[in-house]
Scaffold this motif. Structure first.
Motif, mmCIF file in Angstrom:
data_model
loop_
_atom_site.group_PDB
_atom_site.id
_atom_site.type_symbol
_atom_site.label_atom_id
_atom_site.label_comp_id
_atom_site.label_asym_id
_atom_site.label_seq_id
_atom_site.Cartn_x
_atom_site.Cartn_y
_atom_site.Cartn_z
ATOM 1 N N ASN A 888 0.686 -1.115 0.135
ATOM 2 C CA ASN A 888 -0.121 -0.066 -0.096
ATOM 3 C C ASN A 888 0.886 1.216 0.096
ATOM 4 O O ASN A 888 0.451 2.269 -0.579
ATOM 5 C CB ASN A 888 -1.052 -0.065 1.371
ATOM 6 N N THR A 889 2.085 1.143 0.688
ATOM 7 C CA THR A 889 2.860 2.233 0.719
ATOM 8 C C THR A 889 3.584 2.515 -0.814
ATOM 9 O O THR A 889 3.539 3.642 -1.250
ATOM 10 C CB THR A 889 4.200 2.246 1.645
ATOM 11 N N PHE A 890 3.982 1.480 -1.420
ATOM 12 C CA PHE A 890 4.441 1.504 -2.655
ATOM 13 C C PHE A 890 3.396 1.944 -3.530
ATOM 14 O O PHE A 890 3.601 3.055 -4.492
ATOM 15 C CB PHE A 890 4.635 0.174 -3.313
ATOM 16 N N LEU A 891 2.063 1.590 -3.310
ATOM 17 C CA LEU A 891 0.936 2.026 -4.394
ATOM 18 C C LEU A 891 0.592 3.583 -4.183
ATOM 19 O O LEU A 891 -0.197 3.956 -4.923
ATOM 20 C CB LEU A 891 0.086 1.312 -4.457
ATOM 21 N N GLY A 892 0.919 3.946 -2.814
ATOM 22 C CA GLY A 892 0.122 4.962 -2.345
ATOM 23 C C GLY A 892 -0.994 5.056 -1.981
ATOM 24 O O GLY A 892 -2.027 5.936 -2.200
ATOM 25 N N ASP A 893 -1.669 3.915 -1.728
ATOM 26 C CA ASP A 893 -2.987 3.729 -1.345
ATOM 27 C C ASP A 893 -3.323 3.756 0.106
ATOM 28 O O ASP A 893 -1.956 3.977 0.780
ATOM 29 C CB ASP A 893 -3.308 2.067 -1.616
ATOM 30 N N ASP A 894 -4.241 4.474 0.710
ATOM 31 C CA ASP A 894 -4.633 4.483 1.961
ATOM 32 C C ASP A 894 -4.390 3.156 2.924
ATOM 33 O O ASP A 894 -4.877 2.038 2.670
ATOM 34 C CB ASP A 894 -6.226 4.833 2.212
ATOM 35 N N LEU A 895 -3.609 3.532 3.790
ATOM 36 C CA LEU A 895 -3.233 2.170 4.960
ATOM 37 C C LEU A 895 -4.283 1.853 5.685
ATOM 38 O O LEU A 895 -4.554 0.598 6.195
ATOM 39 C CB LEU A 895 -2.039 2.757 5.611
ATOM 40 N N ASN A 896 -5.607 2.771 5.747
ATOM 41 C CA ASN A 896 -6.600 2.353 6.587
ATOM 42 C C ASN A 896 -7.639 1.450 5.619
ATOM 43 O O ASN A 896 -8.886 1.463 6.002
ATOM 44 C CB ASN A 896 -7.376 3.568 6.999
ATOM 45 N N GLU A 897 -7.263 1.279 4.340
ATOM 46 C CA GLU A 897 -8.192 0.781 3.277
ATOM 47 C C GLU A 897 -8.585 -0.716 4.135
ATOM 48 O O GLU A 897 -9.963 -0.978 3.848
ATOM 49 C CB GLU A 897 -7.494 0.293 1.973
ATOM 50 N N ILE A 898 -7.965 -1.307 4.841
ATOM 51 C CA ILE A 898 -8.276 -2.555 5.329
ATOM 52 C C ILE A 898 -9.740 -2.492 5.992
ATOM 53 O O ILE A 898 -10.589 -3.474 6.342
ATOM 54 C CB ILE A 898 -7.239 -3.424 6.138
ATOM 55 N N PHE A 899 -9.784 -1.358 6.793
ATOM 56 C CA PHE A 899 -10.982 -1.635 7.713
ATOM 57 C C PHE A 899 -12.401 -1.142 6.850
ATOM 58 O O PHE A 899 -13.277 -0.947 7.707
ATOM 59 C CB PHE A 899 -10.738 -0.181 8.535
ATOM 60 N N GLU A 900 -12.414 -1.038 5.648
ATOM 61 C CA GLU A 900 -13.240 -0.720 4.680
ATOM 62 C C GLU A 900 -13.777 -2.085 4.277
ATOM 63 O O GLU A 900 -14.784 -2.027 3.524
ATOM 64 C CB GLU A 900 -12.790 0.198 3.534
ATOM 65 N N GLN A 901 -13.038 -3.378 4.647
ATOM 66 C CA GLN A 901 -13.588 -4.537 4.176
ATOM 67 C C GLN A 901 -14.926 -4.818 4.143
ATOM 68 O O GLN A 901 -15.750 -5.161 2.953
ATOM 69 C CB GLN A 901 -12.885 -5.549 4.706
ATOM 70 N N GLU A 902 -15.733 -4.728 5.158
ATOM 71 C CA GLU A 902 -17.110 -5.060 5.372
ATOM 72 C C GLU A 902 -17.965 -4.142 4.467
ATOM 73 O O GLU A 902 -18.927 -4.672 3.998
ATOM 74 C CB GLU A 902 -17.568 -4.761 6.801
ATOM 75 N N ARG A 903 -17.606 -2.956 4.315
ATOM 76 C CA ARG A 903 -18.480 -1.844 3.403
ATOM 77 C C ARG A 903 -18.194 -2.383 1.963
ATOM 78 O O ARG A 903 -19.333 -2.568 1.313
ATOM 79 C CB ARG A 903 -17.829 -0.500 3.654
ATOM 80 N N LEU A 904 -17.083 -2.580 1.744
ATOM 81 C CA LEU A 904 -16.689 -3.059 0.336
ATOM 82 C C LEU A 904 -17.598 -4.574 0.208
ATOM 83 O O LEU A 904 -18.097 -4.837 -1.048
ATOM 84 C CB LEU A 904 -15.271 -3.191 -0.046
ATOM 85 N N LEU A 905 -17.589 -5.518 0.974
ATOM 86 C CA LEU A 905 -17.946 -6.782 0.837
ATOM 87 C C LEU A 905 -19.611 -6.568 0.599
ATOM 88 O O LEU A 905 -20.315 -7.326 -0.101
ATOM 89 C CB LEU A 905 -17.756 -7.910 1.838
ATOM 90 N N LYS A 906 -20.241 -5.847 1.261
ATOM 91 C CA LYS A 906 -21.798 -5.479 1.377
ATOM 92 C C LYS A 906 -22.040 -5.024 0.030
ATOM 93 O O LYS A 906 -23.198 -4.888 -0.333
ATOM 94 C CB LYS A 906 -22.084 -4.498 2.441
ATOM 95 N N SER A 907 -21.193 -4.272 -0.722
ATOM 96 C CA SER A 907 -21.340 -3.649 -1.891
ATOM 97 C C SER A 907 -21.493 -4.531 -2.924
ATOM 98 O O SER A 907 -21.805 -4.058 -3.981
ATOM 99 C CB SER A 907 -20.289 -2.487 -2.422
#
Length: 935
Positions: A888-907
């Motif tokens: 995630n650091t290399f890609l410049g992605d949000d390090l807190n993205e992992i906490f979005e998993q449930e929201r993403l799964l429900k989508s």
């Protein structure tokens, strides 16, 4: 004088007496089994093993072991033991048809990756990992094991459907290796049933056997006295035992059971030689097998004696490795070790991969000379001391992680006990025993093993080579001559060691100049005075593990005209050693330590990966510092490496396998024949320049200011800060702002279809690729992942279960963020040539169905369950966090993205999967590449 000699004799006798008494004492003591394991036997004969183990949490590993494999088949049952394994997934008393797989997928258990089984000569083992945090699920898992044990329905229609699947598995194994094995096995094993009962069986039988045939095998051999139930996991032992007793006690013991014959491989004292060739085998391999009666561990003396065996293997392995670190290595790879062989035998096996057919005699000579060197001169005390340090260090690690050991590791111990009579001590007992008795293992004792292992009796030699090099291979007479005469003039081994500090001077410490915490992640971010950034995540997932990864942008993409040198740069530098040590000396210096670190340079990045523990963290950081500041060039080692690479590639080019031709053709199509993606050839090696590799390496590691170090594991932030300041804060820095130069090579647009004709066997390979531009973000990424999984589920059902046309089918996806968004879906499977178009059509129909109607809601539920279950265990491992933070650091992605998993799964819904399929399976960009046998 006589009195003095007498005194010495008495002392000597005293020492021998104590040693003898000690040996007699250990020989009289059976190996104590781990008292934490509940071992029992039901009245009907079923054995069970139960152990509570909380790693991973809320999970259990279940096994059903049956002492029945292909060795027990009659002539008309060849392949039936393995077929029976398949049928247990195709209808049982409580799970008709494919309901077992369907039910388990709903709980998050993946078919193949988690739920699986295997059949060997002497056993069949069923594997079921199961969650324990859902009501009744563990009990249901035990029910599955009971069904496997005696509830297989063996419906004739299901048997006929499964024939195609098993025949496709058989087809997938055909090729040069199988053809050559069939030729040499009878020669090297002699007259034994093992040569006549390969687990896959005979196609001629699998096509036509009657249901009664498999029912007879199931009735005869799936019986209580040949079965064990194993359960290890995070559960209540008493409840699991009660469930096993309740479910398995009702299985009746056979009234007049068939005798379970134990088949042996005879030892007749002869030397057997087999020289086999094949037109599709590109390499040149030689094995020398010294067959020995199986040495079973029964007493504590056996455990102690096996220390000597382990030490012998380790020391000889080190010597063999040193042979490849020369300017002109005698082989591409070589090794010798003692271990299990087959049936009632162990073996001492020496193996070498030669540079070419003409070099096979050189490779064999090198193997025989090293064996003779040990026989004549033995190992040195320094070698033994280092091997003991390494052995005790590994035992200590295992001991420290005893409450963090995964259940799957324990399961194997109990399988080995039931199937092979290998006792299992507790970790605590083994640790104490090793520390007490290792010191007593003498050099003379280890050296004596060479004469036991390496004899002139019961030998087998196997030579494997390409058909077109047949005349260059050694003859049987030449091999016998080498066996008889090699090694008479060998000299003693010279132990090459260096006694110098790893670092020539103490680094001048930097300072922490910035610090912030990421509380949700429990991560501390440090900035050091030289610009180095460090992400620290302390964990308690392991007691004695620290993982390190450092990444910076650039790689050999910055040297685009020197691709070949760039590819080999980090490998050549690391192989040269570091600081004052060459690679061999470095390994000896690190004996007894858990301290490994090594540099890498990929196309887009450079970095260092390390693995250590709290005790050896400083040594590992010293290694990292040395790889930045004191890389070492070893021209002899580099010359040997490159010569071996050129020989290997030359062999692959001279005798191209069907798989190689297909892979290269597919690669050329997917990359539009771009030279930056062309597979390496022998002439590529001529372009690799060691001096230039050193320059590239120093360029990429001369500035640490753009490196991000990620450190995860068993440490406290404040405790390791001084070490980070000293070894990372002192790394060289020029404050340059580098990035990579992405080649931007992706599959071409449009429709492309190509058929490659290569191969002698009647088998095909199909690869279908859909790709295109992509908007990279978490919302799209989860839809791509979901689409991949639901399509995988559907294609397994369609191509395997319904069409009976494949053994397996793979659906993979990849997404790229740089330099611009891009996605790729790849579908691949093997099948009969006559079924290619039918199965491609069926694949396209399944894709079209999702594009029209969206995914089946049940399949979406399976994906969600599997993803949740996988993540539950992943986030409790150091490896996951190391890679997550680094990526995630290399890609410049949000390090807190992992906490979005449930929201993403429900989508994920039927509608979103339909939209994803329409977008990503675009008929305008479609590549189909097929491998067909030669006309």
């Amino acid at each position: 004088m006589k009195k003095a000699l007498m005194a010495l004799s008495v002392v000597g006798l005293g020492i021998l007496s104590v040693s003898s008494v000690s040996a007699q004492g250990l020989a009289a003591q059976k190996i104590p089994l781990d008292p934490a394991v509940k071992v029992g036997k039901l009245k009907n004969g079923i054995t069970y093993y139960i152990k509570k183990n909380a790693e991973p949490k809320n999970r259990a590993e279940l096994r059903l072991a049956v002492k029945a494999g292909s060795i027990l088949e009659t002539d008309d049952q060849q392949g039936i033991a393995h077929f029976m394994e398949h049928m247990n997934f195709n209808g049982t008393t409580n799970f008709p048809k494919n309901e077992l797989v369907n039910f388990l997928q709903k709980t998050g258990v993946r078919f193949g990756a988690d739920l699986n089984a295997y059949t060997g000569f002497d056993e069949t083992v069923y594997m079921l990992p199961i969650p324990t945090d859902s009501a009744g699920l563990l009990d249901k898992g035990i029910q599955v094991l009971e069904d496997w044990a005696h509830g297989a329905l063996l419906d004739p229609d299901e048997i006929d459907k499964e024939r195609g699947v098993v025949l496709e598995e058989s087809r997938s194994r055909r090729g040069a290796q199988q053809r050559m094995r069939d030729k040499f096995l009878k020669t090297i094993l002699g007259n034994t049933r093992y040569t006549e009962r390969m687990p896959i069986g005979k196609d001629s039988i699998l096509k036509v056997f009657k249901p009664e045939t498999i029912k007879a095998f199931y009735q005869d051999w799936y019986r209580p006295d040949l079965m064990a139930v194993i359960a290890v996991g995070d559960f209540d032992v008493a409840k699991v035992e009660a469930s096993i007793i309740k479910k398995f006690s009702s299985i009746p013991a056979p009234v007049n059971p068939k005798k379970r014959v134990k088949y042996d491989i005879p030892l007749d004292g002869s030397t057997r030689i087999s020289i086999v060739t094949d037109p599709e085998y590109p390499q040149n391999l030689i094995q020398v097998i010294y067959k020995q009666p199986n040495n079973k561990e029964k007493t504590l003396l056996d455990v102690r004696n096996n220390f000597a065996q382990e030490l012998y293997n380790a020391m000889l392995g080190q010597r063999m490795q040193e042979l490849t670190q020369k300017a002109n290595p005698p082989f591409l790879y070589g090794g010798s070790q003692y271990g299990d062989f087959l049936g009632n035998l162990d073996s001492y096996t020496s193996v070498a991969l030669a540079k070419d057919a003409a070099s096979l005699k050189t490779a064999l000579t090198a193997l025989l000379e090293e064996n003779m060197r040990v026989q004549k001169f033995g190992f040195t005390q320094a070698e033994l001391d280092r091997a003991k340090k390494d052995f005790l260090n590994s035992v200590e690690q295992y001991y420290k992680e005893r409450d963090k050991t995964k259940s799957s590791s324990h399961v194997q111990d109990y399988l080995d006990h039931f199937l092979h009579e290998k006792p299992f001590m507790s970790t605590e007992a083994y640790f104490a025993f090793a520390n007490k008795h290792m010191a007593g293992v003498t050099l003379a004792e280890v050296n004596a093993l060479a004469k036991k292992y390496i004899t002139e009796k019961n030998r087998a030699v196997v030579v494997m080579g390409p058909e077109d090099s047949k005349n260059a291979l050694p003859t049987e007479a030449e091999i016998r001559s080498l066996l008889a005469g090699t090694g008479k003039d060998v000299t003693a081994y010279v132990d090459d060691v260096v006694d110098s500090p790893l670092l020539a001077a103490e680094p001048k410490s930097g300072k922490v100049t910035g610090e912030k915490t990421l509380p949700k992640l429990d991560v501390t971010e440090l900035e050091l005075s030289n610009g180095v950034k460090v992400l620290l995540k302390p964990t308690d997932f392991k007691n004695d593990e620290i993982l390190i990864k450092a990444t910076a942008k650039g790689g050999y993409s910055l040297f685009s005209d020197e691709r070949e040198t760039g590819i080999f740069t980090s490998f050549l530098i690391e192989s040269g050693g570091v600081g004052p040590y060459n690679q061999t000396q470095l390994q000896k210096f690190l004996a007894g330590k858990t301290a490994s670190a090594g540099p890498y340079i990929s196309e887009l990045t450079e970095g260092i990966a390390g693995n250590t523990n709290p005790k050896d963290l400083e040594t590992t950081l010293q290694l990292i510092y040395a790889y930045f500041t004191a890389p070492r060039k070893d021209a002899d080692v580099a010359s040997g490496i490159l010569a071996n690479q050129k020989a290997y590639l030359g062999n692959m080019q001279k005798t191209p396998t069907p798989e190689k031709v297909f892979s290269d053709s597919l690669n050329a199509i997917l990359t539009s024949h771009n030279p930056k993606r062309t597979p390496l050839k022998p002439e590529s090696i001529d372009k690799v320049k060691l001096d230039r590799a050193v320059e590239i390496y120093k360029d990429r590691f001369s500035d640490a200011s753009d490196f991000v170090f990620t450190i995860v594991g068993a440490f406290k932030v404040e405790a390791i800060k001084p070490l980070l300041e000293k070894y990372l804060g002192s790394l060289p820095s020029t404050d340059r702002n580098d990035t990579f130069k992405h080649a931007n090579i992706y599959p071409p647009k449009g429709k492309i279809e190509k058929t490659i004709y290569k191969g002698l066997e009647p088998k095909s390979r199909v690869v279908l690729v859909s790709s295109g531009e992509y908007e990279y973000n978490p919302e799209n990424n989860i839809q791509v992942e979901a689409l991949q999984e639901v399509l995988q589920i559907k294609l397994i059902e369609a191509l395997r279960e319904e069409e009976s046309g494949v053994y397996g089918v793979s659906v993979s996806e990849s997404t790229d963020k740089f330099p611009s968004g891009h996605y790729r879906f790849t579908i691949s499977f093997g099948c009969a040539p006559e079924n290619v178009e039918k199965l491609v059509k069926r694949t396209q129909e399944e894709i079209a169905r999702i594009k029209k109607d969206g995914a089946d809601p049940k399949d979406i539920d399976k994906f969600v369950a599997e993803t949740r279950r996988k993540m539950e265990t992943a986030v409790k491992t150091n490896n996951f966090w190391l890679n997550y933070l680094d990526d995630n650091t290399f890609l410049g992605d949000d390090l807190n993205e992992i906490f979005e998993q449930e929201r993403l799964l429900k989508s994920i819904t039927v509608t979103t999967t339909r939209a994803a399929a329409l977008q990503y399976f675009n008929d305008e960009n479609f590549i189909k590449v097929v491998l067909m046998p030669e006309r």
